[in-house]
Design a protein around this motif. Structure first.
Motif, PDB file in Angstrom:
ATOM      1  N   VAL A  36       0.834  -1.200   0.000  1.00  0.00           N
ATOM      2  CA  VAL A  36       0.000   0.000   0.000  1.00  0.00           C
ATOM      3  C   VAL A  36       0.872   1.254   0.000  1.00  0.00           C
ATOM      4  CG1 VAL A  36      -1.668   1.332   1.350  1.00  0.00           C
ATOM      5  CG2 VAL A  36      -1.961  -1.130   1.098  1.00  0.00           C
ATOM      6  N   ASN A  37       1.938   1.216   0.786  1.00  0.00           N
ATOM      7  CA  ASN A  37       2.848   2.360   0.850  1.00  0.00           C
ATOM      8  C   ASN A  37       3.436   2.652  -0.523  1.00  0.00           C
ATOM      9  OD1 ASN A  37       5.035   4.121   1.377  1.00  0.00           O
ATOM     10  ND2 ASN A  37       5.207   3.344   3.452  1.00  0.00           N
ATOM     11  N   ARG A  38       3.912   1.627  -1.204  1.00  0.00           N
ATOM     12  CA  ARG A  38       4.567   1.838  -2.500  1.00  0.00           C
ATOM     13  C   ARG A  38       3.573   2.177  -3.603  1.00  0.00           C
ATOM     14  NH1 ARG A  38       9.889   2.939  -1.813  1.00  0.00           N
ATOM     15  NH2 ARG A  38      10.640   1.699  -0.069  1.00  0.00           N
ATOM     16  N   LEU A  39       2.353   1.662  -3.497  1.00  0.00           N
ATOM     17  CA  LEU A  39       1.337   2.004  -4.491  1.00  0.00           C
ATOM     18  C   LEU A  39       1.013   3.497  -4.455  1.00  0.00           C
ATOM     19  CD1 LEU A  39      -1.146  -1.005  -4.171  1.00  0.00           C
ATOM     20  CD2 LEU A  39       0.262  -0.440  -6.159  1.00  0.00           C
ATOM     21  N   GLY A  40       1.226   4.118  -3.302  1.00  0.00           N
ATOM     22  CA  GLY A  40       0.938   5.542  -3.175  1.00  0.00           C
ATOM     23  C   GLY A  40       2.153   6.437  -3.267  1.00  0.00           C
TER      24      GLY A  40
ATOM     25  N   GLN B 106       5.252   6.397  10.076  1.00  0.00           N
ATOM     26  CA  GLN B 106       4.257   6.482   9.006  1.00  0.00           C
ATOM     27  C   GLN B 106       3.273   7.618   9.232  1.00  0.00           C
ATOM     28  OE1 GLN B 106       2.795   2.457   9.076  1.00  0.00           O
ATOM     29  NE2 GLN B 106       4.441   1.696   7.781  1.00  0.00           N
ATOM     30  N   THR B 107       2.897   7.857  10.471  1.00  0.00           N
ATOM     31  CA  THR B 107       2.002   8.980  10.750  1.00  0.00           C
ATOM     32  C   THR B 107       2.683  10.311  10.434  1.00  0.00           C
ATOM     33  OG1 THR B 107       0.908   7.717  12.510  1.00  0.00           O
ATOM     34  CG2 THR B 107       0.593  10.098  12.507  1.00  0.00           C
TER      35      THR B 107
ATOM     36  N   GLY C 288      -2.000  14.440  -5.802  1.00  0.00           N
ATOM     37  CA  GLY C 288      -0.961  13.431  -5.630  1.00  0.00           C
ATOM     38  C   GLY C 288      -0.382  13.430  -4.229  1.00  0.00           C
ATOM     39  N   PHE C 289      -0.101  14.633  -3.707  1.00  0.00           N
ATOM     40  CA  PHE C 289       0.413  14.727  -2.335  1.00  0.00           C
ATOM     41  C   PHE C 289      -0.593  14.169  -1.328  1.00  0.00           C
ATOM     42  CE2 PHE C 289       3.063  17.985  -4.366  1.00  0.00           C
ATOM     43  CZ  PHE C 289       4.304  17.712  -3.810  1.00  0.00           C
ATOM     44  N   LEU C 290      -1.853  14.547  -1.485  1.00  0.00           N
ATOM     45  CA  LEU C 290      -2.872  14.132  -0.517  1.00  0.00           C
ATOM     46  C   LEU C 290      -3.165  12.636  -0.616  1.00  0.00           C
ATOM     47  CD1 LEU C 290      -5.357  17.144  -0.723  1.00  0.00           C
ATOM     48  CD2 LEU C 290      -3.528  16.729   0.936  1.00  0.00           C
ATOM     49  N   ILE C 291      -3.167  12.086  -1.826  1.00  0.00           N
ATOM     50  CA  ILE C 291      -3.402  10.647  -1.973  1.00  0.00           C
ATOM     51  C   ILE C 291      -2.265   9.853  -1.353  1.00  0.00           C
ATOM     52  CG2 ILE C 291      -3.610   8.753  -3.640  1.00  0.00           C
ATOM     53  CD1 ILE C 291      -5.040  10.700  -5.510  1.00  0.00           C
ATOM     54  N   GLU C 292      -1.027  10.293  -1.594  1.00  0.00           N
ATOM     55  CA  GLU C 292       0.112   9.596  -0.976  1.00  0.00           C
ATOM     56  C   GLU C 292       0.039   9.683   0.543  1.00  0.00           C
ATOM     57  OE1 GLU C 292       4.998   9.614  -0.797  1.00  0.00           O
ATOM     58  OE2 GLU C 292       3.951  10.194  -2.649  1.00  0.00           O
TER      59      GLU C 292
ATOM     60  N   THR D 225      -0.294   6.427   2.980  1.00  0.00           N
ATOM     61  CA  THR D 225       0.691   6.205   4.041  1.00  0.00           C
ATOM     62  C   THR D 225      -0.006   6.077   5.387  1.00  0.00           C
ATOM     63  OG1 THR D 225       2.318   7.494   2.793  1.00  0.00           O
ATOM     64  CG2 THR D 225       2.783   7.089   5.116  1.00  0.00           C
ATOM     65  N   LEU D 226      -1.013   6.904   5.601  1.00  0.00           N
ATOM     66  CA  LEU D 226      -1.791   6.807   6.838  1.00  0.00           C
ATOM     67  C   LEU D 226      -2.523   5.464   6.896  1.00  0.00           C
ATOM     68  CD1 LEU D 226      -2.393   8.473   9.353  1.00  0.00           C
ATOM     69  CD2 LEU D 226      -4.441   9.342   8.195  1.00  0.00           C
ATOM     70  N   ALA D 227      -2.961   4.966   5.743  1.00  0.00           N
ATOM     71  CA  ALA D 227      -3.599   3.642   5.706  1.00  0.00           C
ATOM     72  C   ALA D 227      -2.615   2.558   6.132  1.00  0.00           C
ATOM     73  CB  ALA D 227      -4.131   3.359   4.301  1.00  0.00           C
ATOM     74  N   CYS D 228      -1.341   2.715   5.789  1.00  0.00           N
ATOM     75  CA  CYS D 228      -0.321   1.763   6.235  1.00  0.00           C
ATOM     76  C   CYS D 228      -0.238   1.757   7.753  1.00  0.00           C
ATOM     77  CB  CYS D 228       1.047   2.138   5.663  1.00  0.00           C
ATOM     78  SG  CYS D 228       1.145   2.045   3.874  1.00  0.00           S
TER      79      CYS D 228
END
Length: 471
Positions: free
Chosen positions: A30-34, A91-92, A174-178, A182-185
Motif C-alpha cells: 500500500v505504501n509503494r502504491l501511493g 508512518q504517521t 498526488g500529495f494528498l493521496i500519498e 501512508t496513513l492507511a499503512c
C-alpha cells in the motif's frame, strides 16, 4: 517458464510464511502504491511552481539527507521502543508531512518540509526489516525478503505509471493521496501487526549479564561494517540507473521517452522474475550469489558504454536487473544473519544508511565523471566498483566459512541450545558459507557451556528462538 510451473513456484514461494508477515507485506505494498511524490516532484517544482532545476536538485538532496540522518535513529527506536511503535510514529509523521509539502509553496518552507519528509519516510525501514527477521523462520527469510522486494517494485511500477495521470489532474491530489495511503499503512500496522521485539535474554546463574547492543557495538563490528561498505558500493552502481543513465542518454541525443522505455524493463523484469529466480537461488551458496551479482551489476552498467540504440540500452538494463533480483534478498538475508537478536534494529539502521548515502553520493559521482571525463568513464567505473565489491564479498564470506566449521564443532561439544541445527541451514544459503555469522542469538562459549547471547562479532551458529509476536 510454463504456466503450471510458474504457479507451482509461486505457491511454494509464498507458502509457510506467517500471517503477521502478510499484513506487514500488505502495508509495504500500500505504501509503494501511493509513492507518487518522488516521481513527479521535480516536474512539480519546475513546471508548476516555476523554480529552477538547481532548486529541484537541492530539494531532492534534502529528501535524501533526511533519510541519512534517520537511518540510525529509526534503528535505535526499533530496538528501544519496539518495531510497531516505530512504524506507527514514522508512518504517521510521513503522512502529515507529505500532505503539508503539497500545501506550502515558498522556497524555504518547501525545503524544510522536504527534509522532514525524508526523515520520516526512512525511519520505518529498519523496523520493517527487523520485524520480518523476528517473525519469519531463518530458513524462510530469503523467500520473505524476496516477496517483500517484489511488492516494493510492483507498487513502484504502478505508482510511477499513475503519477503522470494524477499530476495531469492536480499535483496537490498526488500529495494528498500519498499522505492518505501512508496513513492507511499506519492503520494496518495498528490493527493487524503485533509487536515482535524479542524479550530480553534471561541471565544464566553465575554468569555476567549479556552485554547491551548500542550503535558503538555495530560500528565496532568489523565484519558487519565490511558488509555495509560493500553494500554501499553495490548501491552506488544500481543508483546509476536513475541518475547516470538518463543524463548519459540525454547527452547522447535520446529523448526522455527513450529513457523511460529502456528503464521500464527494470520494474517489469523484477515483477515477472523475482519469484521464479528466488526459487532458483534460495538454497544456493550466498557467497557465489553475492560475488556473481556484484560482477553482473558492474559489468551490466559497464556495457552501457557500447550502447548506441534504445534496444542496446534496454539490453543493458536487463543485465543489471538480473543482478538486482539476486543481490537484494541475498544481501538482506546476510545482514540479518550478522545481526544479534536484540540489536536487529540498530544493525538494520546502519545497513539502511549505506543505501541512503549512496543516494547522495551517486548523483555527485555521475555528474562529476560525465562532465569531466565523459559517460564512458562512468560505466568503466561501475565495472571497477562491481569487481571490487565481488572481491570483497568473496574474501569476507570465505573467512566466515572458515570460522563456521570450528564454531559448530565447539558448539556440538558443549551441548548447543536446541534449535541450532535447523538454523544452520538458514534462508541465506549453505551453513558452510554463513554459519559463523553472529546473528539471531549467536552462541557465546563459556567454559563447556554454550548459552544464547548477543555478542557482536563472535562466531556462532544461528539458534534463533521461535519468536511469537505479542499483542
Amino acid at each position: 517458464m510454463p504456466l503450471a510451473a510458474l504457479r507451482r513456484a509461486t505457491r511454494e514461494t509464498v507458502s509457510g510464511l506467517p500471517r503477521e508477515f502478510w499484513w506487514l507485506w500488505t502495508s509495504t505494498l500500500v505504501n509503494r502504491l501511493g509513492a507518487f511524490v518522488a516521481t513527479f516532484m521535480a516536474l512539480y517544482l519546475t513546471l508548476d511552481l516555476g523554480y529552477s532545476a538547481s532548486y529541484a536538485g537541492l530539494v531532492a538532496s534534502l529528501l535524501g539527507l533526511g533519510g541519512v540522518l534517520t537511518s540510525l535513529v529509526g534503528g535505535v527506536m526499533a530496538d528501544r521502543l519496539g518495531r510497531r511503535p516505530t512504524m506507527l510514529i514514522a508512518q504517521t509523521c510521513t503522512a502529515l508531512s507529505t500532505a503539508l509539502l503539497g500545501l506550502v509553496h515558498d522556497k524555504v518552507s518547501i525545503a524544510v518540509v522536504a527534509f522532514v519528509v525524508g526523515m520520516a519516510s526512512n525511519a520505518s525501514r529498519p523496523a520493517v526489516q527487523a520485524m520480518m527477521a523476528d517473525i519469519v523462520r531463518p530458513e524462510d527469510r530469503m523467500r520473505a525478503f524476496s516477496v517483500n522486494y517484489w511488492a516494493v517494485n510492483l507498487g513502484f511500477a504502478v505508482s510511477s505509471a499513475a503519477a503522470g495521470f494524477i499530476a495531469g489532474y492536480s499535483y496537490l491530489a498526488g500529495f494528498l493521496i500519498e499522505a492518505g495511503m501512508t496513513l492507511a499503512c499506519a492503520v494496518v500496522v495498528f490493527l493487524k501487526v503485533p509487536e515482535s521485539l524479542p524479550a530480553a535474554p534471561a541471565q544464566v546463574a553465575g554468569e555476567p549479564p549479556a552485554p547491551s547492543v548500542g550503535l558503538g557495538t555495530v560500528l565496532r563490528d568489523r565484519r558487519f561494517m565490511s558488509v555495509v561498505g560493500l553494500s554501499f558500493l553495490v548501491a552506488v552502481i544500481f543508483q546509476q540507473g536513475s541518475v547516470g543513465l538518463p543524463v548519459a542518454m540525454g547527452a547522447a541525443g535520446f529523448t526522455p521517452s527513450d529513457y523511460g522505455l529502456a528503464v521500464a524493463l527494470n520494474g517489469i523484469l523484477i515483477v515477472a522474475l523475482q519469484i521464479p529466480v528466488t526459487r532458483f537461488i534460495e538454497h544456493r551458496d550466498p557467497r557465489r550469489l553475492l560475488v556473481i551479482s556484484s560482477l553482473v551489476a558492474g559489468y551490466g552498467f559497464g556495457l552501457t558504454a557500447f550502447a548506441g540504440t534504445v534496444g542496446v540500452f534496454a539490453l543493458t538494463v536487463c543485465v543489471w536487473t538480473l543482478a538486482e533480483i539476486v543481490n537484494a534478498p541475498t544481501q538482506t538475508g546476510l545482514v540479518v544473519r550478522l545481526s544479534p537478536v536484540h540489536g536487529r534494529g540498530r544493525y538494520q539502521g546502519v545497513y539502511t544508511l549505506s543505501w541512503s548515502l549512496s543516494a547522495l553520493a551517486a548523483p555527485l559521482m555521475s555528474g562529476y565523471v560525465i562532465d569531466s571525463l565523459g559517460a564512458g568513464w562512468l560505466w568503466a567505473l561501475c565495472a571497477v566498483l562491481g569487481t571490487v565489491a565481488a572481491a570483497g564479498y568473496w574474501f569476507l564470506m570465505h573467512h566466515v566459512g572458515n570460522d563456521s566449521a570450528g564454531t559448530r564443532a565447539v558448539s556440538k561439544a558443549g551441548g548447543a541450545a536446541s534449535g541450532d541445527a535447523p538454523a544452520a541451514t538458514s534462508a541465506v544459503g549453505s551453513a558452510s558459507a554463513v554459519g559463523a555469522a553472529p546473528g539471531d542469538g549467536a552462541v557465546v562459549v563459556t567454559g563447556a557451556v554454550v548459552v544464547p547471547g548477543v555478542v557482536s562479532g563472535a562466531a556462532g551458529t544461528d539458534p534463533t528462538p521461535e519468536v511469537r509476536p505479542v499483542a
